[in-house]
Design a protein around this motif. Sequence first.
Motif, PDB file in Angstrom:
ATOM      1  N   UNK A  36       3.116   7.380  -3.677  1.00  0.00           N
ATOM      2  CA  UNK A  36       1.803   7.249  -3.240  1.00  0.00           C
ATOM      3  C   UNK A  36       1.894   7.194  -1.661  1.00  0.00           C
ATOM      4  N   UNK A  37       0.520   6.872  -1.002  1.00  0.00           N
ATOM      5  CA  UNK A  37       0.419   6.846   0.427  1.00  0.00           C
ATOM      6  C   UNK A  37       1.099   5.517   0.888  1.00  0.00           C
ATOM      7  N   UNK A  38       1.634   5.439   1.728  1.00  0.00           N
ATOM      8  CA  UNK A  38       2.257   4.061   2.364  1.00  0.00           C
ATOM      9  C   UNK A  38       1.155   2.918   2.348  1.00  0.00           C
ATOM     10  N   UNK A  39      -0.134   2.926   2.795  1.00  0.00           N
ATOM     11  CA  UNK A  39      -0.871   2.022   2.947  1.00  0.00           C
ATOM     12  C   UNK A  39      -1.500   1.479   1.484  1.00  0.00           C
ATOM     13  N   UNK A  40      -1.649   2.563   0.840  1.00  0.00           N
ATOM     14  CA  UNK A  40      -2.006   2.105  -0.429  1.00  0.00           C
ATOM     15  C   UNK A  40      -0.997   1.432  -1.267  1.00  0.00           C
ATOM     16  N   UNK A  41       0.100   1.821  -1.024  1.00  0.00           N
ATOM     17  CA  UNK A  41       1.171   1.016  -1.969  1.00  0.00           C
ATOM     18  C   UNK A  41       1.394  -0.327  -1.477  1.00  0.00           C
ATOM     19  N   UNK A  42       1.386  -0.364  -0.093  1.00  0.00           N
ATOM     20  CA  UNK A  42       1.751  -1.661   0.511  1.00  0.00           C
ATOM     21  C   UNK A  42       0.448  -2.720   0.352  1.00  0.00           C
ATOM     22  N   UNK A  43      -0.712  -2.112   0.107  1.00  0.00           N
ATOM     23  CA  UNK A  43      -1.888  -2.999  -0.175  1.00  0.00           C
ATOM     24  C   UNK A  43      -1.998  -3.311  -1.454  1.00  0.00           C
TER      25      UNK A  43
END
Lengths: 310, 271
Positions: free
Chosen positions: B233-240
């Motif tokens: 998935x998107x990097x932001x989504x995965x980290x968050x």
Amino acid sequence: MGIYIMKRMLITLPLLLAVSFLTFVLISFSPMEPAEVVLRAQEVPVITEELIEQTNEKLGFNKPFIVQYFHWLIACLQLDFGQSYVKNAPVWSLMGPAFMNTFKLTVISSFVIIAFSVLFGVLCALNERTAVDRLLRALLFGFTAVPAYWLGAIFIFVFSVKLDLLPTSGMDGAKSYILPVTVIALGYIGLYFRNIRSAMLNNLNEDYVLYGRASGLPENKITMHILRNSLQVAISIFCMAIPIILGGTVVIENVFAWPGLGSLSISAILSRDFPVIQAYVLIVAVAFVVFNMMSDILNATFNPRIRDGN
Amino acid sequence: MKLLEVKHLKVWEVQTGNVIVHDTSFTLEQGQCLAIVGESGSGKSVTSRAIMRLNNKNLQQTGEIFLKNEALHLLSEKHMQRKRGKNLCMILQNGMTAFDPSCLIKVHLYETLHTHFGWSENESEQALMQVMEKVNLKNPQEILHKYPHQLSGGMLQRMMIALALALEPDIMIADEPTTALDTISQYEVVQQFINIRQQMNCAIIFISHDLGVVRKIADKVLVMKDGEVVEQGDVQAIFANPQHDYTKYLIATRGAINDHFKKVMGENVPC
């Protein structure tokens, strides 16, 4: 590069000196008194004390050992290896032609060995574990495993006696080289092509091969890079092969009646002709030292890391 | 438009039947940066090499790979060879071993450029001078005439990036490009990738286990474990908001190391 070659040559000098000294010392370990050997070789009927003393005086055997060595060494540097005890001729007049005959045989055999080892090594590596690879390996190993004199005899029987294609023995024109060169080469190719093959296979797994392929380089260019790096392993082995053949053709020379160093040295050993034996040992030892130096220099040209000393 | 589409990729060992990459699918858009993360042995490198069809002979693969709607998995070896370098570039982990140790650096570079563009040595040199400046390699002339062992790992890494820039590929695949480097060289190399992303419209597949770097340059993340994609998935989504346990674990481990580091340093270190 020039500096490296100079350095390497300078290191060789003390080595050559040591080799010559050892050659001289080993011969002097012989249990017989040299003067007696000379007189026996000349078939003098009665050997008296007086006669021995005369000979000692004439040939300088009564001088200190180290003086004898330096006399011999300085003479050797001028290609004067003394007089043969048996044939009453200068050693070099016997050794020179014999050396040239063996040298020709060695050079031609070496070229054949190198060319076919590289060819078969590359062929096997590129077709690893296929029928070609297996067949070549079995065949070449077979030839290496068979003794050279047996193979030589079989070849003479088939090609010279039955088919009458080639001379049975002697050194008479280009045709007479074919059989001895083939027998010598078959003995060595089986050993050396495996080195090339395994070096190629090792290099095949290197990163630079992957990067070459990932960059879209054609396979033949990649193969050349692999070969270039694999040959470095082979250079030392090939350079050592030349003096080994030079000093080890005794059997082949006997089978094919080749008038070379091997035949000469055997007859010298049997008749205790010390100056000839000394010259033979010295020539072969010097050949080892010189070719070892050449292999280092060649390696440095191909491998920049050796040149830079790391 | 989808630049690269990988469908149901499966890679296994021929002799043992051991499956290294299970049914993997993902896509990459123009100019995007996809990071593949996971521990060593999770199948990251094998996946990236499968795209270029460069895995060892003892590995076999099935599945469909499309580059700009062209089916790479159906191409002949000869046509595939032309795609490598020109359309798909690879940057290896260890620069020190990536170039033929017995040849000058320029040999590989000139050969590659000649193969794809038919350039002479002069033309290649001109082109390389420009791109080497871009990746901050000073004295390009001098570097080109050096042997690999005379240069540092970081320089060789940037050299590979420079070659990729000259080739202007559609996709650059970087296999752990920072792992073998010291921290300062790592920083420089990552900076180069960020510059490339800003200046060129080249998509990147960035394989790494360094989540800090991934967060900095990737748009999308693919998390792999034991040859399977566990999350993407998107990097932001995965980290968050990590969904899979393994992703949570990876992010938490990194957090723990950071906390420890901050505690030891006794100050607020930006990470």
